[in-house]
Write a protein that holds these residues in place. Structure first.
Motif, PDB file in Angstrom:
ATOM      1  N   ALA A 160       0.846  -1.200   0.000  1.00 23.33           N
ATOM      2  CA  ALA A 160       0.000   0.000   0.000  1.00 23.33           C
ATOM      3  C   ALA A 160       0.877   1.243   0.000  1.00 23.33           C
ATOM      4  CB  ALA A 160      -0.924   0.006   1.214  1.00 23.33           C
ATOM      5  N   THR A 161       0.471   2.258  -0.770  1.00 21.50           N
ATOM      6  CA  THR A 161       1.187   3.525  -0.865  1.00 21.50           C
ATOM      7  C   THR A 161       0.196   4.677  -0.785  1.00 21.50           C
ATOM      8  OG1 THR A 161       1.033   3.470  -3.287  1.00 21.50           O
ATOM      9  CG2 THR A 161       3.020   2.544  -2.293  1.00 21.50           C
ATOM     10  N   PRO A 162       0.650   5.909  -0.462  1.00 18.91           N
ATOM     11  CA  PRO A 162      -0.267   7.051  -0.383  1.00 18.91           C
ATOM     12  C   PRO A 162      -0.873   7.383  -1.745  1.00 18.91           C
ATOM     13  CG  PRO A 162       1.850   7.554   0.658  1.00 18.91           C
ATOM     14  CD  PRO A 162       2.028   6.288  -0.086  1.00 18.91           C
ATOM     15  N   ARG A 163      -2.121   7.847  -1.745  1.00 21.51           N
ATOM     16  CA  ARG A 163      -2.791   8.326  -2.956  1.00 21.51           C
ATOM     17  C   ARG A 163      -3.039   9.817  -2.800  1.00 21.51           C
ATOM     18  NH1 ARG A 163      -7.826   9.145  -5.211  1.00 21.51           N
ATOM     19  NH2 ARG A 163      -8.929   8.686  -3.260  1.00 21.51           N
ATOM     20  N   ARG A 164      -2.658  10.602  -3.802  1.00 17.85           N
ATOM     21  CA  ARG A 164      -2.771  12.058  -3.730  1.00 17.85           C
ATOM     22  C   ARG A 164      -3.764  12.583  -4.764  1.00 17.85           C
ATOM     23  NH1 ARG A 164       1.771  14.048  -0.864  1.00 17.85           N
ATOM     24  NH2 ARG A 164       3.340  12.428  -0.493  1.00 17.85           N
ATOM     25  N   ASN A 165      -4.339  13.757  -4.464  1.00 22.09           N
ATOM     26  CA  ASN A 165      -5.222  14.406  -5.428  1.00 22.09           C
ATOM     27  C   ASN A 165      -4.399  15.330  -6.329  1.00 22.09           C
ATOM     28  OD1 ASN A 165      -4.629  16.645  -3.863  1.00 22.09           O
ATOM     29  ND2 ASN A 165      -6.657  16.786  -2.939  1.00 22.09           N
ATOM     30  N   ALA A 166      -5.064  16.078  -7.192  1.00 28.78           N
ATOM     31  CA  ALA A 166      -4.368  16.937  -8.148  1.00 28.78           C
ATOM     32  C   ALA A 166      -3.551  18.016  -7.466  1.00 28.78           C
ATOM     33  CB  ALA A 166      -5.381  17.578  -9.107  1.00 28.78           C
ATOM     34  N   GLU A 167      -3.915  18.399  -6.256  1.00 29.64           N
ATOM     35  CA  GLU A 167      -3.171  19.425  -5.520  1.00 29.64           C
ATOM     36  C   GLU A 167      -2.023  18.843  -4.709  1.00 29.64           C
ATOM     37  OE1 GLU A 167      -6.624  19.350  -5.525  1.00 29.64           O
ATOM     38  OE2 GLU A 167      -6.515  20.846  -7.145  1.00 29.64           O
ATOM     39  N   GLY A 168      -1.815  17.541  -4.797  1.00 28.62           N
ATOM     40  CA  GLY A 168      -0.719  16.913  -4.078  1.00 28.62           C
ATOM     41  C   GLY A 168      -1.049  16.500  -2.656  1.00 28.62           C
ATOM     42  N   GLU A 169      -2.300  16.649  -2.237  1.00 25.74           N
ATOM     43  CA  GLU A 169      -2.681  16.273  -0.876  1.00 25.74           C
ATOM     44  C   GLU A 169      -2.981  14.774  -0.802  1.00 25.74           C
ATOM     45  OE1 GLU A 169      -6.124  18.692  -0.725  1.00 25.74           O
ATOM     46  OE2 GLU A 169      -5.079  20.455   0.061  1.00 25.74           O
ATOM     47  N   ILE A 170      -2.573  14.149   0.300  1.00 22.78           N
ATOM     48  CA  ILE A 170      -2.839  12.728   0.500  1.00 22.78           C
ATOM     49  C   ILE A 170      -4.308  12.549   0.877  1.00 22.78           C
ATOM     50  CG2 ILE A 170      -2.309  10.704   1.914  1.00 22.78           C
ATOM     51  CD1 ILE A 170       0.521  11.769   2.199  1.00 22.78           C
ATOM     52  N   VAL A 171      -5.029  11.764   0.059  1.00 25.90           N
ATOM     53  CA  VAL A 171      -6.471  11.601   0.275  1.00 25.90           C
ATOM     54  C   VAL A 171      -6.858  10.150   0.528  1.00 25.90           C
ATOM     55  CG1 VAL A 171      -7.081  13.649  -1.072  1.00 25.90           C
ATOM     56  CG2 VAL A 171      -6.826  11.434  -2.224  1.00 25.90           C
ATOM     57  N   GLY A 172      -5.896   9.242   0.466  1.00 28.85           N
ATOM     58  CA  GLY A 172      -6.201   7.825   0.663  1.00 28.85           C
ATOM     59  C   GLY A 172      -4.997   6.995   0.290  1.00 28.85           C
ATOM     60  N   THR A 173      -5.233   5.781  -0.189  1.00 27.70           N
ATOM     61  CA  THR A 173      -4.133   4.880  -0.523  1.00 27.70           C
ATOM     62  C   THR A 173      -4.390   4.149  -1.829  1.00 27.70           C
ATOM     63  OG1 THR A 173      -5.097   3.007   0.679  1.00 27.70           O
ATOM     64  CG2 THR A 173      -3.631   4.463   1.920  1.00 27.70           C
ATOM     65  N   HIS A 174      -3.282   3.665  -2.437  1.00 27.57           N
ATOM     66  CA  HIS A 174      -3.336   2.653  -3.482  1.00 27.57           C
ATOM     67  C   HIS A 174      -3.007   1.330  -2.799  1.00 27.57           C
ATOM     68  CE1 HIS A 174      -2.182   6.304  -5.834  1.00 27.57           C
ATOM     69  NE2 HIS A 174      -3.047   5.814  -6.700  1.00 27.57           N
ATOM     70  N   ALA A 175      -3.834   0.339  -2.964  1.00 29.92           N
ATOM     71  CA  ALA A 175      -3.584  -0.967  -2.341  1.00 29.92           C
ATOM     72  C   ALA A 175      -3.549  -2.042  -3.415  1.00 29.92           C
ATOM     73  CB  ALA A 175      -4.668  -1.280  -1.312  1.00 29.92           C
ATOM     74  N   LEU A 176      -2.443  -2.797  -3.477  1.00 29.12           N
ATOM     75  CA  LEU A 176      -2.274  -3.877  -4.436  1.00 29.12           C
ATOM     76  C   LEU A 176      -2.230  -5.200  -3.679  1.00 29.12           C
ATOM     77  CD1 LEU A 176      -1.135  -1.313  -5.956  1.00 29.12           C
ATOM     78  CD2 LEU A 176       0.282  -2.902  -7.251  1.00 29.12           C
ATOM     79  N   TYR A 177      -3.090  -6.130  -4.071  1.00 27.25           N
ATOM     80  CA  TYR A 177      -3.171  -7.439  -3.433  1.00 27.25           C
ATOM     81  C   TYR A 177      -2.774  -8.513  -4.447  1.00 27.25           C
ATOM     82  CZ  TYR A 177      -6.142  -4.948  -0.053  1.00 27.25           C
ATOM     83  OH  TYR A 177      -6.634  -4.064   0.875  1.00 27.25           O
ATOM     84  N   VAL A 178      -1.900  -9.421  -4.019  1.00 28.27           N
ATOM     85  CA  VAL A 178      -1.512 -10.556  -4.851  1.00 28.27           C
ATOM     86  C   VAL A 178      -2.040 -11.829  -4.194  1.00 28.27           C
ATOM     87  CG1 VAL A 178       0.419 -11.846  -5.842  1.00 28.27           C
ATOM     88  CG2 VAL A 178       0.560  -9.354  -5.622  1.00 28.27           C
ATOM     89  N   ASP A 179      -2.778 -12.620  -4.978  1.00 30.74           N
ATOM     90  CA  ASP A 179      -3.275 -13.893  -4.462  1.00 30.74           C
ATOM     91  C   ASP A 179      -2.083 -14.769  -4.077  1.00 30.74           C
ATOM     92  OD1 ASP A 179      -4.383 -16.453  -4.112  1.00 30.74           O
ATOM     93  OD2 ASP A 179      -6.049 -15.926  -5.431  1.00 30.74           O
TER      94      ASP A 179
END
Length: 764
Positions: A399-418
């Protein structure tokens, strides 16, 4: 004063020569400055018609200069010309209110045109458009460009900004359709009343292609019609244009890096509206608009590619939004929805913790997993998901931070591998890590056989290629003793999952043996990685060092015992015959005594230096400093009867970290103070002062002193003394003091002489 116009050019750090280039490109008298302060001084000496500034100045930036200039002359135009421009810098320039912004790659001719426009605009304020209106127009257009996220937003924003500025009454942007030859409108604003529905414009050939729009498309150059009522080439559109009060027009090709992104048409309600300054302004706006269109179209292409990757990725992907109670699903790809058993619409807005097992949810919310992801500190970890039907799905999460167009952290990117895919991925990763970590020979073995070897591994064992090893047993590279060692003690621990590192003796293809450093690391599938390094040169170097150490010990014994003992005999005989010699021959005997005593001291110091070199790895220990210092004071008094050695106050006791060579520090400093003293009566004073954490010993003499330029050099190895001595003693002192974690310095004594101050940290 020249009537050509006065320009003050403030060159940035990376813009040397900007003033010269501007003077060559325009008919201005150009003065230059390199700092904000220098620029203000120039303006106080003589006013300017325009100030041109770089963005990066030694004592500030272009905006600092702009603010300072405005306090001196509120009306002088200021043009910002950075060496390296950017959209962010352009946006800041617009917000700050500078007169104009010219990117560094625009060239001197473009800069000259913009400066000319700024100067003429200032001089003719009220005739066409005031400087404030120009600034407002540029700021408005730039603001629209910076905020636009789609080509349509760029088009609409530009047209609306232009018709909001006098004297423009209508603006439109069209596309050139190469297949049909037509220029097709795609955005417009202002007084139109069906104008674009009533006219046709082409760019290929014929009468409809000879107007300013068609020529701009073909030539990629700005085209101006100063009088629509009288321009012959405007006949196909004259009636429609004059009916709507269009009196002059300009067609601006929107070109970036040779690509046409459309053509902008603007119409004014009076003839002659497009003077050179206005044309230069529109040309620059056209460049900026084309760059903005290129940027947003590139972004759209990247976003489309990202969306395709997001949808078709071979892993499960979830985008989350931050909320007071933790992450919620913003979106997910098809693979995640299919694996978890919900539709994407059902998952959107659902708390991520609801999709985890209880143990995984605890790690997410209570054990800081989500906070680490927001901070960019999350490491790959196992997480268990629960499907819609209640089945458990083991996954590997990153998981890594997810940012909006203004560069603010608004959530995450989460990648799951079976986890069923993990084994295959882990094998690839392990092999890649082994390749990455291998500085020398690297191989992978399956049981007894090589399944992989790199070039370095083959070279170390003397084979022409790695293929010669693949399929062979590792035993071909060792003798019977080495094979027995590996089979009995090494391989069993590796097969049990432990890593082994050590030294062994390898056998090359030609039968020669060599020492090696070896590591064996087990993999999860039962194979293991072998990393080998030839350490022949290292062994030779260690043997050479050992021989040199033995030779130094022998030399130390000879110097400290044989030579020193013989010199002591010479000194004893010389001193005993003093009473039998008179007149000038007594001077010869005294010279023998002095030289013999010096030689004895040199052998003692040389022996100490050798001892220090031989014990370089010896650890220090707590040692009392008072006894070694007093012993050396007493020995100096006995050895030098003509010298007066006194102590100032009592010698405090303190424990420092040292070894049995500590006394050599004080002996060499006392000997140096006495033997290099040219006073009629040699006087040496020893003082010691203790603070909470340090003790300082000061040895002062009344000799010739030490010049400032020699105070540092006298401690260097091989530096001769002031009277031609070896300087070996002071080198030894500095070496020992550094080993003990102390510090030594030389000061002037008053009225004459030198003071050596030695500080040691006190230990418990």
């Amino acid at each position: 004063m020249s009537n050509r116009g006065q320009v003050l050019c403030v060159e940035g750090k990376a813009q040397s020569g900007m003033a010269t280039a501007l003077a060559a490109a325009a008919d201005f008298e150009v003065r230059s400055a390199s700092t904000v302060a220098a620029a203000l001084e120039r303006l106080s000496e003589r006013s300017a018609d325009c100030v041109v500034s770089g963005a990066d100045l030694p004592d500030g930036d272009g905006f600092d200069l702009f603010d300072a200039v405005r306090t001196v002359d509120p009306d002088v135009p200021v043009v910002l010309h950075p060496a390296a421009g950017s959209e962010a810098l352009a946006a800041e320039a617009v917000r700050s209110g500078v007169t104009d912004y010219v990117p560094g790659d625009a060239g001197s001719d473009r800069l000259a045109a913009r400066v000319t426009a700024a100067v003429e605009g200032s001089r003719t304020a009220g005739l066409n458009r005031g400087p404030a209106q120009v600034v407002d127009l540029v700021r408005s257009v730039q603001s629209k460009l910076v905020r636009a996220r789609t080509p349509d937003a760029v088009d609409r924003g530009v047209c609306e900004a232009l018709v909001g500025a006098d004297p423009y009454v209508f603006a439109w942007i069209g596309d050139h359709d190469e297949a049909s030859g037509k220029v097709v409108p795609r955005a417009s604003a202002g007084i139109e009343i069906g104008y674009l529905d009533d006219i046709a414009v082409r760019a290929d050939d014929g009468e409809l292609a000879e107007g300013p729009t068609g020529q701009a498309v073909r030539t990629h150059e700005l085209q101006v019609v100063q009088s629509i009522p009288s321009e012959p080439g405007y006949e196909p559109w004259r009636g429609d244009a004059t009916e709507r009060r269009y009196r002059s027009s300009a067609a601006i090709p929107l070109v970036h890096e040779g690509t046409l992104y459309g053509v902008l048409n603007v119409y004014a309600d009076r003839t002659g509206a497009f003077d050179p300054a206005e044309t230069a302004l529109l040309g620059d706006l056209g460049d900026n608009i084309a760059q903005a269109l290129h940027r947003v179209r590139l972004r759209e292409r990247y976003e489309a590619q990202y969306r395709d990757l997001f949808e078709e990725a071979p892993v499960m992907i979830v985008l989350t939004d931050d909320s007071p109670t933790g992450p919620v699903v913003k979106d997910c790809n098809r693979r995640f929805a299919a694996k978890i058993g919900w539709t994407r619409e059902e998952l959107q807005g659902r708390p991520v913790a609801d999709l985890y097992t209880d143990a995984a949810a605890t790690k997410l919310l209570e054990e800081g997993g989500y906070e680490r992801a927001l901070a960019g500190e999350f490491v790959t970890a196992e997480r268990t998901l629960r499907t819609r039907t209640g089945e458990v799905l083991e996954t590997l999460l990153q998981a890594t931070p997810r940012r909006n167009a203004e560069g603010e952290i608004v959530g995450t990117h989460a990648l799951y591998v079976d986890m069923t895919e993990r084994k295959r991925a882990r094998q690839v990763i392990d092999q890649a890590e082994a390749m990455e970590a291998s500085m020398d020979g690297m191989a992978i073995l399956d049981g007894d056989e090589y399944v992989y070897a790199n070039r370095a591994h083959a070279d170390i064992y003397g084979y022409d290629s790695p293929e010669a090893l693949v399929g062979s047993s590792w035993r071909i590279n060792y003798d019977d003793a080495g094979i027995e060692q590996f089979e009995s003690s090494v391989l069993p621990s590796v097969e049990a999952g432990a890593e082994w590192r050590g030294e062994a003796t390898g056998v090359r293809a030609d039968g020669s043996r060599f020492p090696q450093e070896l590591s064996l690391s087990p993999l999860s599938d039962g194979r293991y990685i072998c990393v080998v390094r030839d350490i022949t040169e290292r062994h030779r170097y260690e043997e050479r060092l050992e021989r040199q150490r033995d030779n130094l010990e022998i030399l130390n014994q000879v110097v400290r015992h044989d030579i020193r003992n013989d010199l002591q005999v010479v000194l004893g005989y010389a001193e005993s015959i003093r009473r039998f010699v008179e007149d000038e021959r007594l001077d010869h005997v005294e010279q023998v005594v002095r030289n013999a005593r010096d030689a004895v001291e040199i052998t003692e110091t040389a022996g100490d230096v050798a001892e220090v070199m031989l014990t370089a790895d010896t650890e220090t220990a707590p040692v009392g400093i008072r006894r070694p210092l007093i012993d050396q004071i007493e020995e100096s008094r006995a050895a030098y009867a003509d010298a007066v050695v006194t102590t100032e106050g009592s010698i405090p006791d303190a424990t420092v970290r040292a070894d049995d060579m500590l006394g050599s520090v004080f002996r060499n400093l006392l000997t140096n103070a006495i033997e290099h003293n040219d006073a009629a009566v040699c006087e040496v004073t020893v003082a010691a002062r203790r603070t909470d954490d340090r003790i300082t010993v000061r040895i002062a003499d009344n000799g010739p002193g030490i010049p400032d330029e020699r105070k540092e050099a006298i401690f260097e190895e091989g530096e001769a003394g002031l009277d031609g001595g070896t300087g070996l003693g002071l080198y030894l002192v500095e070496t020992l003091v550094d080993r003990y974690g102390g510090d030594i310095r030389v000061e002037d004594n008053h009225p004459t002489g030198a003071v050596f101050a030695v500080e040691f940290p006190i230990v418990e």
